[in-house]
Design an enzyme around this catalytic site. Structure first.
Site, PDB file in Angstrom:
ATOM      1  N   GLN A  82       0.781  -1.299  -0.278  1.00  0.00           N
ATOM      2  CA  GLN A  82       0.222  -0.254   0.638  1.00  0.00           C
ATOM      3  C   GLN A  82       0.949   1.305  -0.581  1.00  0.00           C
ATOM      4  O   GLN A  82       1.622   1.213   0.563  1.00  0.00           O
ATOM      5  CB  GLN A  82      -0.741  -0.341   1.734  1.00  0.00           C
ATOM      6  N   ALA A 139     -11.483   2.727   4.703  1.00  0.00           N
ATOM      7  CA  ALA A 139     -10.333   1.919   4.023  1.00  0.00           C
ATOM      8  C   ALA A 139      -9.543   2.497   2.859  1.00  0.00           C
ATOM      9  O   ALA A 139      -9.740   3.436   2.812  1.00  0.00           O
ATOM     10  CB  ALA A 139     -11.406   1.162   3.395  1.00  0.00           C
ATOM     11  N   HIS A 140      -8.394   2.276   2.492  1.00  0.00           N
ATOM     12  CA  HIS A 140      -8.187   2.415   1.982  1.00  0.00           C
ATOM     13  C   HIS A 140      -8.425   3.532   0.216  1.00  0.00           C
ATOM     14  O   HIS A 140      -9.380   2.492   0.002  1.00  0.00           O
ATOM     15  CB  HIS A 140      -6.884   2.180   1.163  1.00  0.00           C
ATOM     16  N   ASN A 141      -8.471   4.256  -0.037  1.00  0.00           N
ATOM     17  CA  ASN A 141      -8.503   5.506  -1.481  1.00  0.00           C
ATOM     18  C   ASN A 141     -10.053   5.617  -1.102  1.00  0.00           C
ATOM     19  O   ASN A 141     -10.597   6.295  -1.880  1.00  0.00           O
ATOM     20  CB  ASN A 141      -8.371   4.659  -2.332  1.00  0.00           C
ATOM     21  N   SER A 188     -12.220   3.320  -1.932  1.00  0.00           N
ATOM     22  CA  SER A 188     -12.443   3.476  -3.243  1.00  0.00           C
ATOM     23  C   SER A 188     -14.004   4.170  -3.181  1.00  0.00           C
ATOM     24  O   SER A 188     -14.148   4.945  -4.585  1.00  0.00           O
ATOM     25  CB  SER A 188     -12.003   3.076  -4.384  1.00  0.00           C
TER      26      SER A 188
END
Lengths: 343, 343, 343
Positions: free
Chosen positions: B198, B239-241, B259
């Site tokens: 990541q 969460a990521h993004n 995302s």
């Protein structure tokens, strides 16, 4: 692990039971199917009674009706599960307290630490805090100013207590729990959020257990209150000014929103939510992943959700759920029509 | 707790209100029913207006329509709740900053710490990190390499910031929050999971508050982004993004999957979930324990779930839910039959 | 961030792919639309293929069918997403290990620390603990007595391991995770709860990743078991004596209740719950916010919930849900009546 051993007769005494058979020396516990030499087991659920004749446990806690099936010794008690709980505590994994303060702990000079307490490495204790007799403050625990920790209470590693938190006696607070962070209170000024300072604290009674990574926020004006004997599992969120009544038990990942009052002797299963400003009656029981969005005035069992099903079938049913009000109207129309036709 | 006192007339000035009555000296706040000498209260919800005539509060924040019912002094404002929020901050429990670095903190020599900042006991700060003026780094906080902490931002005890995290000004990050851990990204090789490193970071704006034990993951290739004025309660998972727009507020235990883009000025109630790769319109409002599994293009209020009911009744209804598609077909058939009969 | 660079031809070798075009020097990765000089990208989802002709990426991982659309160089592989995962690891943000023990770490003299391991500032390691070669113990991590940490395993900052925890090789445990806290076990004595000491531990296999603030409780009598290759996201709760099979992946905020056995190669989406004492078949897939309250014996996709809808519409449907059993009876009655009428 524990190296404690005890005679079966002493264990029987401890739980008010009757020893039937040889007085084995017990040094551990296990399930009926896995127990062996030196081990005690128990039968509390009749679904396991078929394991009884073959158990290698040297002592089994049983109710009177099953004693004849015990191959070695038995301790006969009214409630084998409760007796097991009481005996289990003799075999706890925790080491006995080592009184004193670790040289790597940082204690504010105005804090009051009972000489029988143990303060572990890296613990940090704020001004005017008070740690009572036989309390355990684990490694890297942070305790804010003015906090009170009662007798024989244990804070496991990495617990955080903000200031204005008071904890009673014989509590266990597990690692990562955060008690006394700001409640989630904001006023909107038309453009964004203006913080409402959270001036209350958190008051926790005696014999409370709080699970790992559980969070209990400080109150806005008065305290958030957890009564005696409450048991909270891991990752529970208790918002500001919630009150939880005596001996209520709440399972993991449940959240209680602000100012809600949960009664005493309730059980709330995991992943449930209770919205804010509600009143939940004593002895209410909530099943898993239920959302309680109105007060409950009558003790009982409550649920929500749809139950699991294969995805393809669920997808069809969910479409119908969204048409449910319409479907209901159509049935009403049919009833009228059929009534007319039948006349 | 705070020992701050202020004249009612100064408080009125601060919130642009008009003082009606004696200029009391105020040293605290409470609810209408509990306030006493030296205390200020407020009436923001007309459901509490019946408490107004009997309140012992020396000053009450009210809108003009209620001023005649205030027994002591009143400060008349357009929005009493907002005025209360602004005044509450004067009584915050936090001590004023004590600039300097605790001897037990571990600071990498290449880190840049503003001399007005406070670095508490046991804090650990990595290489090339930058802590700005008047920032507070609480006890046992861990800050990774290259992290930037803006002016007047507070990291409470036991916060963890991985490297590549940037936090704006005037933020509060509560204990146990973890910002910048790896997003949950793996590719399957037919047998198991291969980790996707990541490489992104986390970028957090100004005036953001992040609750206890909330987690915000670093992005996979670009950053996870939290805009100015966002308020996140406890135990939220970002969460990521994910991108969260300005002044959006999210209540406890909600999770936003990878995302997904949440608009600005949204409110999301507790225990809700938003699945990945969605777009949620500005000014969307989600009620508690709702699962959002498709994008929302129109601002409005959205919900899911079945609502709580007694377990026995719920059990019967859940069985019917699983037959809902079939029930719908049966109604359709009935409609055809009845139409035929009626002809 | 990483300053690693590699030739495209070496990257192609690493993933068993064929380089088509110039042998660029690659120092980073990005998405097709954002990549630039020195960057590699990938096309794994055909929905992004329209970005391919315009990408500024110097190298793109693609399957054979798309190679002609790549403007610069391509690496042709069977599975571009998997190849991307493998290459991403070369650009990981983590610094190389610096073997040795920080002077501010507190290590029990009886602990066994491999000289190649890195023990960061403020870490605390208990008696008889064992840290293997190339392991990383992050800042302020707390490790209990007798814990074993396998080769090349990383514990990020502020992780807590109670005693009786064993972790395999090449694992990553993210910040705030708590492993080995007491399971939630109590017997009721008619008035309140009596604690059942949790005498088991936690056993974690190789190549396991555990997310930030995830909690895994110790077993009651035997161990809680996480098999090789399991991936757990943030804020997951694993209760005592749960067993999770090989290569199962669980997304954020999901909870598994006590003694449940999850099979291997399952995927469980976020915010789901699995109640206690269940058996979930290998290769079962659970969608987001599903409550699994009975065992699943057949591999497949399972769901629960109602799906999101506008609040006003949802409110009408929820009322009908509570009348669903009654509605079903009414349809049955109608069918009888209509049948009679038709005769």
């Amino acid at each position: 692990m524990s190296e404690f051993t005890a005679k079966a007769s002493d264990l029987a005494l401890r739980v008010g039971g009757e020893l039937v058979g040889r007085d084995y020396l017990i040094s551990g516990m296990s399930t009926l199917d896995k127990a062996g030499v030196g081990q005690l087991s128990f039968l509390s659920n009749s679904k396991y009674k078929k394991q009884l004749p073959d158990t290698k446990a040297e002592v089994v806690l049983v109710s009177a009706e099953f004693v004849e099936w015990v191959p070695n010794s038995a301790i006969v008690v009214a409630n084998p599960y409760l007796a097991f709980a009481k005996i289990s505590q003799l075999f706890d994994w925790r080491s006995p307290l080592v009184s004193g303060i670790s040289p790597s702990a940082q204690i504010d000079p105005s804090a009051e630490i009972d000489p029988t307490a143990q303060i572990a490495d890296g613990a940090i204790i704020g001004a005017q805090a008070k740690v009572s007799a036989n309390a355990y403050i684990g490694p890297n625990v942070v305790i804010g100013d003015g906090v009170e920790v009662g007798e024989s209470t244990r804070l496991e590693a990495n617990v955080t207590l903000y200031n204005s938190v008071s904890i009673g006696e014989r509590c266990i607070i597990h690692s990562g729990a955060v008690i006394g962070a700001d409640g989630f209170g904001f006023a909107h000024d038309g453009q964004g959020w203006v913080k409402i300072a959270q001036a209350g604290g958190v008051s926790i009674g005696n014999d409370v257990e709080i699970g790992a990574n559980t969070t209990i926020d400080r109150g806005a004006l008065s305290d958030t209150v957890i009564a005696d004997g409450v048991k909270l599992d891991n990752q529970i969120q208790i918002a500001h000014n919630v009150e939880i009544g005596e001996a209520t038990a709440i399972a993991g990942c449940t959240a209680i929103a602000g100012s809600t009052r949960i009664g005493s002797h309730c059980t709330i299963a995991g992943m449930s939510g209770v919205t804010g400003h509600l009143d939940i009656a004593d002895r209410t029981h909530i099943t898993a992943m239920t959302l309680v969005s109105k007060s409950i005035t009558e003790s009982g069992v409550y649920s929500s959700g749809t139950g699991v099903e294969p995805h393809a079938q669920w997808k069809r049913n969910v479409v119908r759920f969204r048409q449910l009000d319409e479907l209901s109207q159509r049935v009403k129309n049919l009833e009228k029509l059929v009534k007319k036709l039948a006349e």
